[in-house]
Structure formats: structure tokens, C-alpha cells
Scaffold this motif. Sequence first.
Motif, PDB file in Angstrom:
ATOM      1  N   MET A   1       0.987  -9.729   3.595  1.00  0.00           N
ATOM      2  CA  MET A   1       1.146  -8.339   4.007  1.00  0.00           C
ATOM      3  C   MET A   1       2.341  -7.683   3.335  1.00  0.00           C
ATOM      4  SD  MET A   1       0.011  -8.565   8.011  1.00  0.00           S
ATOM      5  CE  MET A   1      -0.289  -6.809   8.201  1.00  0.00           C
ATOM      6  N   GLY A   2       2.953  -8.352   2.382  1.00  0.00           N
ATOM      7  CA  GLY A   2       4.066  -7.781   1.655  1.00  0.00           C
ATOM      8  C   GLY A   2       3.691  -6.553   0.849  1.00  0.00           C
ATOM      9  N   ILE A   3       2.395  -6.323   0.677  1.00  0.00           N
ATOM     10  CA  ILE A   3       1.965  -5.143  -0.066  1.00  0.00           C
ATOM     11  C   ILE A   3       2.450  -3.862   0.595  1.00  0.00           C
ATOM     12  CG2 ILE A   3      -0.273  -5.139   1.125  1.00  0.00           C
ATOM     13  CD1 ILE A   3       0.467  -3.895  -2.450  1.00  0.00           C
TER      14      ILE A   3
ATOM     15  N   THR B   1       1.447  -1.115   8.538  1.00  0.00           N
ATOM     16  CA  THR B   1       1.609  -2.536   8.874  1.00  0.00           C
ATOM     17  C   THR B   1       1.190  -2.809  10.310  1.00  0.00           C
ATOM     18  OG1 THR B   1       3.454  -2.722   7.310  1.00  0.00           O
ATOM     19  CG2 THR B   1       3.238  -4.456   8.972  1.00  0.00           C
ATOM     20  N   GLU B   2       1.651  -1.955  11.227  1.00  0.00           N
ATOM     21  CA  GLU B   2       1.326  -2.156  12.649  1.00  0.00           C
ATOM     22  C   GLU B   2      -0.163  -1.972  12.903  1.00  0.00           C
ATOM     23  OE1 GLU B   2       0.574  -1.437  16.801  1.00  0.00           O
ATOM     24  OE2 GLU B   2       0.295   0.036  15.197  1.00  0.00           O
ATOM     25  N   ALA B   3      -0.750  -0.935  12.308  1.00  0.00           N
ATOM     26  CA  ALA B   3      -2.157  -0.625  12.558  1.00  0.00           C
ATOM     27  C   ALA B   3      -3.077  -1.704  11.996  1.00  0.00           C
ATOM     28  CB  ALA B   3      -2.503   0.738  11.965  1.00  0.00           C
ATOM     29  N   ILE B   4      -2.810  -2.131  10.782  1.00  0.00           N
ATOM     30  CA  ILE B   4      -3.660  -3.170  10.194  1.00  0.00           C
ATOM     31  C   ILE B   4      -3.378  -4.515  10.859  1.00  0.00           C
ATOM     32  CG2 ILE B   4      -4.220  -4.420   8.070  1.00  0.00           C
ATOM     33  CD1 ILE B   4      -3.862  -1.858   6.529  1.00  0.00           C
ATOM     34  N   GLY B   5      -2.129  -4.746  11.238  1.00  0.00           N
ATOM     35  CA  GLY B   5      -1.805  -5.966  11.980  1.00  0.00           C
ATOM     36  C   GLY B   5      -2.554  -6.035  13.301  1.00  0.00           C
ATOM     37  N   ARG B   6      -2.640  -4.896  13.978  1.00  0.00           N
ATOM     38  CA  ARG B   6      -3.380  -4.842  15.240  1.00  0.00           C
ATOM     39  C   ARG B   6      -4.874  -5.107  14.997  1.00  0.00           C
ATOM     40  NH1 ARG B   6      -1.908  -2.524  20.017  1.00  0.00           N
ATOM     41  NH2 ARG B   6      -0.098  -1.550  19.012  1.00  0.00           N
ATOM     42  N   LEU B   7      -5.391  -4.562  13.895  1.00  0.00           N
ATOM     43  CA  LEU B   7      -6.791  -4.772  13.548  1.00  0.00           C
ATOM     44  C   LEU B   7      -7.066  -6.251  13.277  1.00  0.00           C
ATOM     45  CD1 LEU B   7      -9.534  -3.437  12.834  1.00  0.00           C
ATOM     46  CD2 LEU B   7      -8.679  -3.176  10.496  1.00  0.00           C
ATOM     47  N   LEU B   8      -6.158  -6.908  12.575  1.00  0.00           N
ATOM     48  CA  LEU B   8      -6.321  -8.323  12.266  1.00  0.00           C
ATOM     49  C   LEU B   8      -6.176  -9.191  13.513  1.00  0.00           C
ATOM     50  CD1 LEU B   8      -4.375  -8.549   8.892  1.00  0.00           C
ATOM     51  CD2 LEU B   8      -6.848  -8.617   9.231  1.00  0.00           C
TER      52      LEU B   8
ATOM     53  N   MET C   1     -10.032   4.294   7.468  1.00  0.00           N
ATOM     54  CA  MET C   1      -9.772   5.264   8.535  1.00  0.00           C
ATOM     55  C   MET C   1      -8.292   5.288   8.894  1.00  0.00           C
ATOM     56  SD  MET C   1     -12.381   7.046   9.304  1.00  0.00           S
ATOM     57  CE  MET C   1     -11.747   7.753  10.842  1.00  0.00           C
ATOM     58  N   ILE C   2      -7.662   4.113   8.922  1.00  0.00           N
ATOM     59  CA  ILE C   2      -6.228   4.031   9.207  1.00  0.00           C
ATOM     60  C   ILE C   2      -5.433   4.798   8.146  1.00  0.00           C
ATOM     61  CG2 ILE C   2      -4.243   2.438   9.190  1.00  0.00           C
ATOM     62  CD1 ILE C   2      -6.125   0.356  10.515  1.00  0.00           C
ATOM     63  N   LEU C   3      -5.887   4.725   6.902  1.00  0.00           N
ATOM     64  CA  LEU C   3      -5.162   5.332   5.781  1.00  0.00           C
ATOM     65  C   LEU C   3      -5.515   6.796   5.557  1.00  0.00           C
ATOM     66  CD1 LEU C   3      -5.647   2.395   3.247  1.00  0.00           C
ATOM     67  CD2 LEU C   3      -3.598   2.874   4.597  1.00  0.00           C
ATOM     68  N   LYS C   4      -6.473   7.301   6.315  1.00  0.00           N
ATOM     69  CA  LYS C   4      -7.011   8.634   6.066  1.00  0.00           C
ATOM     70  C   LYS C   4      -5.935   9.719   6.026  1.00  0.00           C
ATOM     71  CE  LYS C   4     -10.708  11.757   7.577  1.00  0.00           C
ATOM     72  NZ  LYS C   4     -11.801  11.981   8.573  1.00  0.00           N
ATOM     73  N   GLY C   5      -4.983   9.656   6.938  1.00  0.00           N
ATOM     74  CA  GLY C   5      -3.966  10.698   7.009  1.00  0.00           C
ATOM     75  C   GLY C   5      -2.724  10.430   6.186  1.00  0.00           C
ATOM     76  N   ILE C   6      -2.722   9.345   5.414  1.00  0.00           N
ATOM     77  CA  ILE C   6      -1.560   8.973   4.597  1.00  0.00           C
ATOM     78  C   ILE C   6      -1.685   9.579   3.199  1.00  0.00           C
ATOM     79  CG2 ILE C   6      -0.238   7.069   3.620  1.00  0.00           C
ATOM     80  CD1 ILE C   6      -0.074   7.111   6.617  1.00  0.00           C
ATOM     81  N   ASP C   7      -0.642  10.255   2.763  1.00  0.00           N
ATOM     82  CA  ASP C   7      -0.617  10.819   1.410  1.00  0.00           C
ATOM     83  C   ASP C   7       0.097   9.839   0.485  1.00  0.00           C
ATOM     84  OD1 ASP C   7      -0.720  12.533  -0.778  1.00  0.00           O
ATOM     85  OD2 ASP C   7       1.207  13.458  -0.265  1.00  0.00           O
ATOM     86  N   ILE C   8      -0.638   9.265  -0.447  1.00  0.00           N
ATOM     87  CA  ILE C   8      -0.043   8.319  -1.384  1.00  0.00           C
ATOM     88  C   ILE C   8       0.667   9.086  -2.497  1.00  0.00           C
ATOM     89  CG2 ILE C   8      -0.466   6.396  -2.960  1.00  0.00           C
ATOM     90  CD1 ILE C   8      -1.067   5.736  -0.045  1.00  0.00           C
ATOM     91  N   ARG C   9       1.945   8.840  -2.658  1.00  0.00           N
ATOM     92  CA  ARG C   9       2.740   9.525  -3.670  1.00  0.00           C
ATOM     93  C   ARG C   9       2.834   8.663  -4.945  1.00  0.00           C
ATOM     94  NH1 ARG C   9       4.490  10.881   1.316  1.00  0.00           N
ATOM     95  NH2 ARG C   9       5.700   8.993   1.648  1.00  0.00           N
ATOM     96  N   PRO C  10       3.264   9.250  -6.052  1.00  0.00           N
ATOM     97  CA  PRO C  10       3.402   8.474  -7.290  1.00  0.00           C
ATOM     98  C   PRO C  10       4.300   7.256  -7.097  1.00  0.00           C
ATOM     99  CG  PRO C  10       3.604  10.816  -7.741  1.00  0.00           C
ATOM    100  CD  PRO C  10       3.607  10.683  -6.253  1.00  0.00           C
ATOM    101  N   LEU C  11       3.902   6.122  -7.633  1.00  0.00           N
ATOM    102  CA  LEU C  11       4.663   4.890  -7.489  1.00  0.00           C
ATOM    103  C   LEU C  11       5.857   4.903  -8.448  1.00  0.00           C
ATOM    104  CD1 LEU C  11       1.661   4.256  -6.507  1.00  0.00           C
ATOM    105  CD2 LEU C  11       2.241   1.865  -6.951  1.00  0.00           C
TER     106      LEU C  11
END
Length: 218
Positions: free
Chosen positions: A12-14, A33-40, A132-142
Motif C-alpha cells: 500500500m506504499g503507492i 488509504t483508509e477507504a481502500i483499507g476498509r474495503l480490503l 468510486m472511492i477515487l471519483k472525487g479525487i483530482d490527480i495533479r501532475p506528479l
Amino acid sequence: GRNPDIFAEHSMGIYSALAASEAVSFEEGLFITEAIGRLLKKEGTTHPGGMASVIGLPLEEVQKICEDLNGFQLSIANYNGSMQFVLSGEVEGVEKAISLALSRKAVSATRLAFNAALHSPSLYSLRGEILMILKGIDIRPLRVPILNHWTIQPLKREEVKDFLSQEIGRPVYWNRCMEKLLREGFTRFIEVGHEATLTKLMRWMDRDAEAFSARDRV
């Protein structure tokens, strides 16, 4: 050596890597992390799975173990070196795989502390829920490159969400990522956190590389 500021994903270091690269904020990283951790955690309760580290057997032998235990949904979850792998699958299958590996002269075969079959095809079904968890997240330039561990190429901004939705159900080719960095001239590798597992793996892969855990510098 070259600039060491490049992140490679492990488990989960990603999510930490995404925050460090400023693709997401620290708060967004915690949320993901929390949301996907809860899903797992839910998946591990409804469909228990397990993982095991196998050291000292070549790839062909580890693949044979998975074939011999066909029916337990066993697969290689992590490729950590030429003779260092992690298996993932049903709990009973993982236990049988440990016994088989030891009987076939593995240096070690031990159960890992996971109750879900991470990085196995059985978790690919979670892709829609992760999106769905990522739907509201805006990914910015890395600001710092992150390697996609199956294409072994830097992730593009527009690829991040799709990558995150798939990676929990696909194997981690950690060894290929490190081999690519070595070929490109990187000489210093820092494991972020309080463990030194990856540091040891890196030293086994290339004794000339400078590898250390962040805990060693505290």
C-alpha cells in the motif's frame, strides 16, 4: 550517483508515494488509504485469504507449487528477486504451499500477516469500488516519477486512477522496477518507513548499490 528521488510501489506504499509526489494531498492520501483499507478488510472478512513469503526456490518451482495446488486460487503476488516470491490465495492453499515449499528445499516459507489475497486475480473484482472511492479525487501532475510495476514505466497523470483500480488485483514486479533503475544508473535506494525488508532485497540484488532504510537514519 543520480538523483534518487523516484518512488516504486510496494504493497500500500503507492498511496504514500502519490502524496509524496504531490499527485494527491496528504489528506487525500489518508482518505484513499483508509477507504481502500476498509474495503480490503471487508473483503478479508467475507472472502478470507492469505499470503506467504517463499525464499530459496526458483520461479519455475514456485509456479509448479501453484499448479500442483490448482483449486486454491494460488498465484504469485510479488516478484521480489530471482528466488524470492510472495504467494497469494485461499488460506488453506497458502498453508499447503508453505508445506510444499519447505519439502522442496526452500530456505524459508512463512505466512504473512494479511487476511486477504492481495495482488491476486481474486481482488480484481474490487476495481469498480476503488474507482468510486477515487471519483472525487483530482490527480495533479506528479512532481516525482512513480513506476507502474507491470509496465515498468513512469505513471502518467491520466493513468493513475485506472492503475490504482487494478493494482490490488495484479502482481507486483518489484524486481523489474529495481532492475530498470539500476540499468538507468541509480545507485542509492531509500526504504521509507520502519522496516528494512526492501533494503535487504536490494542489497541481495546488487551489492554495489547503496541501500538503507529510513529507520537507520533516525
